[in-house]
Design a protein around this motif. Structure first.
Motif, PDB file in Angstrom:
ATOM      1  N   LEU A  19       0.806  -1.211   0.000  1.00  0.00           N
ATOM      2  CA  LEU A  19       0.000   0.000   0.000  1.00  0.00           C
ATOM      3  C   LEU A  19       0.846   1.271   0.000  1.00  0.00           C
ATOM      4  O   LEU A  19       0.380   2.322  -0.441  1.00  0.00           O
ATOM      5  CB  LEU A  19      -0.972  -0.010   1.186  1.00  0.00           C
ATOM      6  CG  LEU A  19      -2.100  -1.036   1.059  1.00  0.00           C
ATOM      7  CD1 LEU A  19      -2.908  -1.125   2.352  1.00  0.00           C
ATOM      8  CD2 LEU A  19      -3.002  -0.718  -0.124  1.00  0.00           C
ATOM      9  N   GLU A  20       2.080   1.174   0.459  1.00  0.00           N
ATOM     10  CA  GLU A  20       2.990   2.317   0.327  1.00  0.00           C
ATOM     11  C   GLU A  20       3.272   2.585  -1.151  1.00  0.00           C
ATOM     12  O   GLU A  20       3.409   3.728  -1.557  1.00  0.00           O
ATOM     13  CB  GLU A  20       4.298   2.062   1.080  1.00  0.00           C
ATOM     14  CG  GLU A  20       4.167   2.184   2.578  1.00  0.00           C
ATOM     15  CD  GLU A  20       5.465   1.862   3.309  1.00  0.00           C
ATOM     16  OE1 GLU A  20       6.551   1.908   2.683  1.00  0.00           O
ATOM     17  OE2 GLU A  20       5.384   1.550   4.509  1.00  0.00           O
ATOM     18  N   MET A  21       3.344   1.499  -1.928  1.00  0.00           N
ATOM     19  CA  MET A  21       3.610   1.640  -3.366  1.00  0.00           C
ATOM     20  C   MET A  21       2.351   1.966  -4.160  1.00  0.00           C
ATOM     21  O   MET A  21       2.393   2.730  -5.114  1.00  0.00           O
ATOM     22  CB  MET A  21       4.234   0.349  -3.906  1.00  0.00           C
ATOM     23  CG  MET A  21       5.621   0.060  -3.338  1.00  0.00           C
ATOM     24  SD  MET A  21       6.271  -1.500  -3.938  1.00  0.00           S
ATOM     25  CE  MET A  21       5.879  -2.569  -2.544  1.00  0.00           C
ATOM     26  N   GLU A  22       1.232   1.360  -3.777  1.00  0.00           N
ATOM     27  CA  GLU A  22      -0.059   1.562  -4.457  1.00  0.00           C
ATOM     28  C   GLU A  22      -1.144   1.745  -3.396  1.00  0.00           C
ATOM     29  O   GLU A  22      -1.837   0.792  -3.043  1.00  0.00           O
ATOM     30  CB  GLU A  22      -0.404   0.369  -5.343  1.00  0.00           C
ATOM     31  CG  GLU A  22       0.428   0.231  -6.580  1.00  0.00           C
ATOM     32  CD  GLU A  22      -0.067  -0.911  -7.481  1.00  0.00           C
ATOM     33  OE1 GLU A  22      -1.292  -1.170  -7.534  1.00  0.00           O
ATOM     34  OE2 GLU A  22       0.787  -1.526  -8.130  1.00  0.00           O
ATOM     35  N   PRO A  23      -1.309   2.964  -2.896  1.00  0.00           N
ATOM     36  CA  PRO A  23      -2.230   3.203  -1.776  1.00  0.00           C
ATOM     37  C   PRO A  23      -3.704   2.872  -2.060  1.00  0.00           C
ATOM     38  O   PRO A  23      -4.484   2.724  -1.127  1.00  0.00           O
ATOM     39  CB  PRO A  23      -2.075   4.696  -1.488  1.00  0.00           C
ATOM     40  CG  PRO A  23      -0.886   5.146  -2.221  1.00  0.00           C
ATOM     41  CD  PRO A  23      -0.596   4.163  -3.292  1.00  0.00           C
ATOM     42  N   GLU A  24      -4.062   2.753  -3.319  1.00  0.00           N
ATOM     43  CA  GLU A  24      -5.471   2.507  -3.645  1.00  0.00           C
ATOM     44  C   GLU A  24      -5.693   1.127  -4.255  1.00  0.00           C
ATOM     45  O   GLU A  24      -6.691   0.897  -4.929  1.00  0.00           O
ATOM     46  CB  GLU A  24      -5.979   3.606  -4.572  1.00  0.00           C
ATOM     47  CG  GLU A  24      -5.965   4.968  -3.895  1.00  0.00           C
ATOM     48  CD  GLU A  24      -6.527   6.082  -4.748  1.00  0.00           C
ATOM     49  OE1 GLU A  24      -6.824   5.855  -5.943  1.00  0.00           O
ATOM     50  OE2 GLU A  24      -6.670   7.192  -4.215  1.00  0.00           O
ATOM     51  N   ASN A  25      -4.800   0.206  -3.992  1.00  0.00           N
ATOM     52  CA  ASN A  25      -4.946  -1.143  -4.532  1.00  0.00           C
ATOM     53  C   ASN A  25      -6.047  -1.869  -3.765  1.00  0.00           C
ATOM     54  O   ASN A  25      -5.887  -2.216  -2.589  1.00  0.00           O
ATOM     55  CB  ASN A  25      -3.619  -1.902  -4.448  1.00  0.00           C
ATOM     56  CG  ASN A  25      -3.698  -3.247  -5.105  1.00  0.00           C
ATOM     57  OD1 ASN A  25      -4.345  -4.151  -4.605  1.00  0.00           O
ATOM     58  ND2 ASN A  25      -3.042  -3.377  -6.244  1.00  0.00           N
ATOM     59  N   ILE A  26      -7.172  -2.100  -4.437  1.00  0.00           N
ATOM     60  CA  ILE A  26      -8.364  -2.661  -3.794  1.00  0.00           C
ATOM     61  C   ILE A  26      -8.110  -4.055  -3.231  1.00  0.00           C
ATOM     62  O   ILE A  26      -8.500  -4.364  -2.096  1.00  0.00           O
ATOM     63  CB  ILE A  26      -9.557  -2.688  -4.789  1.00  0.00           C
ATOM     64  CG1 ILE A  26      -9.928  -1.277  -5.252  1.00  0.00           C
ATOM     65  CG2 ILE A  26     -10.759  -3.398  -4.187  1.00  0.00           C
ATOM     66  CD1 ILE A  26     -10.485  -0.383  -4.185  1.00  0.00           C
ATOM     67  N   LYS A  27      -7.453  -4.917  -3.999  1.00  0.00           N
ATOM     68  CA  LYS A  27      -7.203  -6.287  -3.527  1.00  0.00           C
ATOM     69  C   LYS A  27      -6.387  -6.280  -2.239  1.00  0.00           C
ATOM     70  O   LYS A  27      -6.674  -7.017  -1.301  1.00  0.00           O
ATOM     71  CB  LYS A  27      -6.469  -7.109  -4.588  1.00  0.00           C
ATOM     72  CG  LYS A  27      -7.331  -7.545  -5.733  1.00  0.00           C
ATOM     73  CD  LYS A  27      -6.531  -8.419  -6.687  1.00  0.00           C
ATOM     74  CE  LYS A  27      -7.371  -8.875  -7.854  1.00  0.00           C
ATOM     75  NZ  LYS A  27      -6.624  -9.712  -8.784  1.00  0.00           N
ATOM     76  N   CYS A  28      -5.383  -5.446  -2.221  1.00  0.00           N
ATOM     77  CA  CYS A  28      -4.521  -5.361  -1.040  1.00  0.00           C
ATOM     78  C   CYS A  28      -5.292  -4.780   0.148  1.00  0.00           C
ATOM     79  O   CYS A  28      -5.159  -5.268   1.276  1.00  0.00           O
ATOM     80  CB  CYS A  28      -3.315  -4.508  -1.380  1.00  0.00           C
ATOM     81  SG  CYS A  28      -1.973  -4.682  -0.218  1.00  0.00           S
ATOM     82  N   LEU A  29      -6.101  -3.766  -0.106  1.00  0.00           N
ATOM     83  CA  LEU A  29      -6.916  -3.178   0.956  1.00  0.00           C
ATOM     84  C   LEU A  29      -7.877  -4.215   1.540  1.00  0.00           C
ATOM     85  O   LEU A  29      -8.049  -4.290   2.758  1.00  0.00           O
ATOM     86  CB  LEU A  29      -7.694  -1.962   0.430  1.00  0.00           C
ATOM     87  CG  LEU A  29      -6.861  -0.711   0.164  1.00  0.00           C
ATOM     88  CD1 LEU A  29      -7.652   0.290  -0.669  1.00  0.00           C
ATOM     89  CD2 LEU A  29      -6.404  -0.075   1.473  1.00  0.00           C
ATOM     90  N   TYR A  30      -8.494  -5.015   0.668  1.00  0.00           N
ATOM     91  CA  TYR A  30      -9.397  -6.079   1.140  1.00  0.00           C
ATOM     92  C   TYR A  30      -8.662  -7.087   2.012  1.00  0.00           C
ATOM     93  O   TYR A  30      -9.146  -7.480   3.072  1.00  0.00           O
ATOM     94  CB  TYR A  30     -10.025  -6.829  -0.045  1.00  0.00           C
ATOM     95  CG  TYR A  30     -11.422  -6.405  -0.386  1.00  0.00           C
ATOM     96  CD1 TYR A  30     -12.469  -6.564   0.511  1.00  0.00           C
ATOM     97  CD2 TYR A  30     -11.702  -5.852  -1.626  1.00  0.00           C
ATOM     98  CE1 TYR A  30     -13.753  -6.179   0.186  1.00  0.00           C
ATOM     99  CE2 TYR A  30     -12.984  -5.462  -1.961  1.00  0.00           C
ATOM    100  CZ  TYR A  30     -14.010  -5.627  -1.053  1.00  0.00           C
ATOM    101  OH  TYR A  30     -15.277  -5.244  -1.373  1.00  0.00           O
ATOM    102  N   ARG A  31      -7.503  -7.532   1.560  1.00  0.00           N
ATOM    103  CA  ARG A  31      -6.749  -8.538   2.316  1.00  0.00           C
ATOM    104  C   ARG A  31      -6.414  -7.987   3.703  1.00  0.00           C
ATOM    105  O   ARG A  31      -6.571  -8.673   4.710  1.00  0.00           O
ATOM    106  CB  ARG A  31      -5.464  -8.935   1.581  1.00  0.00           C
ATOM    107  CG  ARG A  31      -5.759  -9.431   0.192  1.00  0.00           C
ATOM    108  CD  ARG A  31      -5.443 -10.798  -0.169  1.00  0.00           C
ATOM    109  NE  ARG A  31      -5.492 -11.883   0.713  1.00  0.00           N
ATOM    110  CZ  ARG A  31      -6.173 -12.997   0.440  1.00  0.00           C
ATOM    111  NH1 ARG A  31      -6.904 -13.090  -0.642  1.00  0.00           N
ATOM    112  NH2 ARG A  31      -6.105 -14.017   1.241  1.00  0.00           N
TER     113      ARG A  31
END
Length: 188
Positions: A41-53
């Motif tokens: 998330l530091e690299m891609e703060p809006e990554n939905i899959k990562c946010l869900y996990r």
């Protein structure tokens, strides 16, 4: 992993951290998984899959405020039936029914026939003794999925408790025609 001395591109670094997070999650090393997802998330703060996990990990670890914050973010980034339903479910689990109702109804704005939201709304209204709304959402579930066993059972019990015996018998007949092998509900 990159060969020694080779610098990882941001995309490769993200993929590696995400893959590591999944592996740590699979092996139940949740703190390391969280660390990996935070790196992502530091690299891609809006990554939905990562946010869900990450939101689900926090939820499973009973870190409700962190989980809720992430589910809010997901819903703002990607408002749809599923994101609002997830947020509604989190509020439901915390017995914050007004907020849950708001979110679940928003999920139905995006997809009127979203079964899970109807089921949760029926449950909330049943707990709140709001007879009309409970019946409405239980009936909606049956309209969407006429074979939904648990909702048929709830509707039978609902009608019975309301002393609407004709409706209970009618729904019970449907239930018995669909689930001949199940005799548990016949004892009413």
């Amino acid at each position: 992993k990159a060969p020694e001395g080779e610098k990882l591109t941001p995309i490769k670094k993200f993929r590696e951290s995400y893959r590591d997070g999944l592996q740590y999650e699979d092996s139940a090393d949740y703190e390391k998984a969280i660390h990996c997802y935070l790196e992502c998330l530091e690299m891609e703060p809006e990554n939905i899959k990562c946010l869900y996990r990450l939101a689900n990990l926090y939820s499973n670890l009973e870190e409700k405020s962190k989980s809720l914050e992430l589910f809010y973010k997901i819903t703002k980034l990607n408002p749809n039936d599923e994101t609002y339903s997830h947020l509604g479910q989190k509020f439901y689990k915390q017995n914050r029914f007004k907020k849950a109702i708001q979110c679940l109804k928003k999920s139905l704005y995006y997809k009127r026939r979203f079964l899970f939201s109807h089921i949760l709304l029926a449950s909330i209204y049943t707990k709140a003794d709001n007879v009309d709304k409970a019946e409405q959402y239980l009936s909606n579930v049956i309209k969407i999925d006429p074979h939904h066993k648990a909702s048929l059972e709830e509707l039978i019990k609902f009608y019975y408790k309301q002393r609407r015996y004709r409706d209970a018998i009618k729904t019970l007949s449907l239930y018995n025609s669909l689930y001949k092998e199940d005799s548990s509900i016949k004892l009413i």
